[in-house]
Scaffold this motif. Structure first.
Motif, PDB file in Angstrom:
ATOM      1  N   GLN A 127       0.834  -1.206   0.000  1.00 43.86           N
ATOM      2  CA  GLN A 127       0.000   0.000   0.000  1.00 43.86           C
ATOM      3  C   GLN A 127       0.870   1.258   0.000  1.00 43.86           C
ATOM      4  O   GLN A 127       0.692   2.152  -0.815  1.00 43.86           O
ATOM      5  CB  GLN A 127      -0.947   0.009   1.192  1.00 43.86           C
ATOM      6  CG  GLN A 127      -1.869   1.210   1.181  1.00 43.86           C
ATOM      7  CD  GLN A 127      -2.880   1.161   2.324  1.00 43.86           C
ATOM      8  OE1 GLN A 127      -2.814   0.323   3.199  1.00 43.86           O
ATOM      9  NE2 GLN A 127      -3.825   2.076   2.297  1.00 43.86           N
ATOM     10  N   VAL A 128       1.826   1.332   0.915  1.00 41.57           N
ATOM     11  CA  VAL A 128       2.704   2.504   0.959  1.00 41.57           C
ATOM     12  C   VAL A 128       3.586   2.552  -0.292  1.00 41.57           C
ATOM     13  O   VAL A 128       3.883   3.634  -0.807  1.00 41.57           O
ATOM     14  CB  VAL A 128       3.530   2.549   2.265  1.00 41.57           C
ATOM     15  CG1 VAL A 128       4.632   1.505   2.289  1.00 41.57           C
ATOM     16  CG2 VAL A 128       4.107   3.928   2.470  1.00 41.57           C
ATOM     17  N   GLY A 129       3.983   1.409  -0.802  1.00 38.90           N
ATOM     18  CA  GLY A 129       4.779   1.364  -2.033  1.00 38.90           C
ATOM     19  C   GLY A 129       4.016   1.888  -3.233  1.00 38.90           C
ATOM     20  O   GLY A 129       4.582   2.601  -4.068  1.00 38.90           O
ATOM     21  N   GLY A 130       2.736   1.574  -3.309  1.00 41.09           N
ATOM     22  CA  GLY A 130       1.908   2.082  -4.406  1.00 41.09           C
ATOM     23  C   GLY A 130       1.761   3.587  -4.339  1.00 41.09           C
ATOM     24  O   GLY A 130       1.867   4.290  -5.361  1.00 41.09           O
ATOM     25  N   VAL A 131       1.537   4.103  -3.149  1.00 36.20           N
ATOM     26  CA  VAL A 131       1.417   5.558  -2.978  1.00 36.20           C
ATOM     27  C   VAL A 131       2.753   6.235  -3.280  1.00 36.20           C
ATOM     28  O   VAL A 131       2.804   7.256  -3.977  1.00 36.20           O
ATOM     29  CB  VAL A 131       0.914   5.908  -1.557  1.00 36.20           C
ATOM     30  CG1 VAL A 131       0.980   7.408  -1.316  1.00 36.20           C
ATOM     31  CG2 VAL A 131      -0.505   5.389  -1.359  1.00 36.20           C
ATOM     32  N   ALA A 132       3.852   5.671  -2.779  1.00 37.45           N
ATOM     33  CA  ALA A 132       5.177   6.242  -3.046  1.00 37.45           C
ATOM     34  C   ALA A 132       5.485   6.230  -4.539  1.00 37.45           C
ATOM     35  O   ALA A 132       6.074   7.182  -5.076  1.00 37.45           O
ATOM     36  CB  ALA A 132       6.247   5.465  -2.279  1.00 37.45           C
ATOM     37  N   THR A 133       5.059   5.187  -5.226  1.00 36.63           N
ATOM     38  CA  THR A 133       5.276   5.104  -6.671  1.00 36.63           C
ATOM     39  C   THR A 133       4.485   6.180  -7.396  1.00 36.63           C
ATOM     40  O   THR A 133       4.996   6.820  -8.321  1.00 36.63           O
ATOM     41  CB  THR A 133       4.892   3.702  -7.188  1.00 36.63           C
ATOM     42  OG1 THR A 133       5.721   2.734  -6.525  1.00 36.63           O
ATOM     43  CG2 THR A 133       5.063   3.594  -8.685  1.00 36.63           C
TER      44      THR A 133
END
Length: 129
Positions: free
Chosen positions: A66-72
């Motif tokens: 989830q945080v990786g998707g937002v960071a991306t």
């Protein structure tokens, strides 16, 4: 998490890993995208490559997806000015990617689905409920 969500996440992680690796292995290709006002283009290219690899890792791991998707999504927005610079500088005799104006300008609207893809991966990682 649905099978479709897993496939979207795996595809995004693979794309980020490929792009990040390319930034580190062939930095010169990307240096023309960095505005002179930012200083050393090589440092920015390496930094963005590391950021892409970090995002790829975060998206690949379910616990951080989830945080990786937002960071991306944030990363895709952050690099957009470089894509604009490439388009503005594009002409047939230009270095690397900016050689073809149609490709350079055509990349700009592609940022929208990339951001949407990253956000979809972030949303798909949330438990149902």
């Amino acid at each position: 998490m649905s099978r479709r969500s897993q496939i979207l996440a795996a595809g995004l992680a693979a794309s980020l890993a490929a792009a990040g690796t390319l930034h580190l292995v062939r930095p010169r290709v990307f240096e023309g995208l960095i505005p002179a006002a930012l200083g050393s283009p090589r440092a920015w290219v390496y930094g963005s490559g590391v950021a892409e690899l970090a995002c790829a890792t975060a998206v690949a791991v379910p616990a951080t997806r989830q945080v990786g998707g937002v960071a991306t999504a944030v990363l895709f927005v952050a690099v957009f000015p470089g894509n604009v610079k490439m388009a503005l500088d594009s002409h047939p005799g230009a270095r690397s990617w900016a050689r073809n104006p149609a490709v350079a300008w055509g990349r700009l609207p592609l940022q929208v689905p990339l951001v949407a893809w990253a956000l979809q991966v972030a949303r798909g990682s949330q438990p149902a409920g």
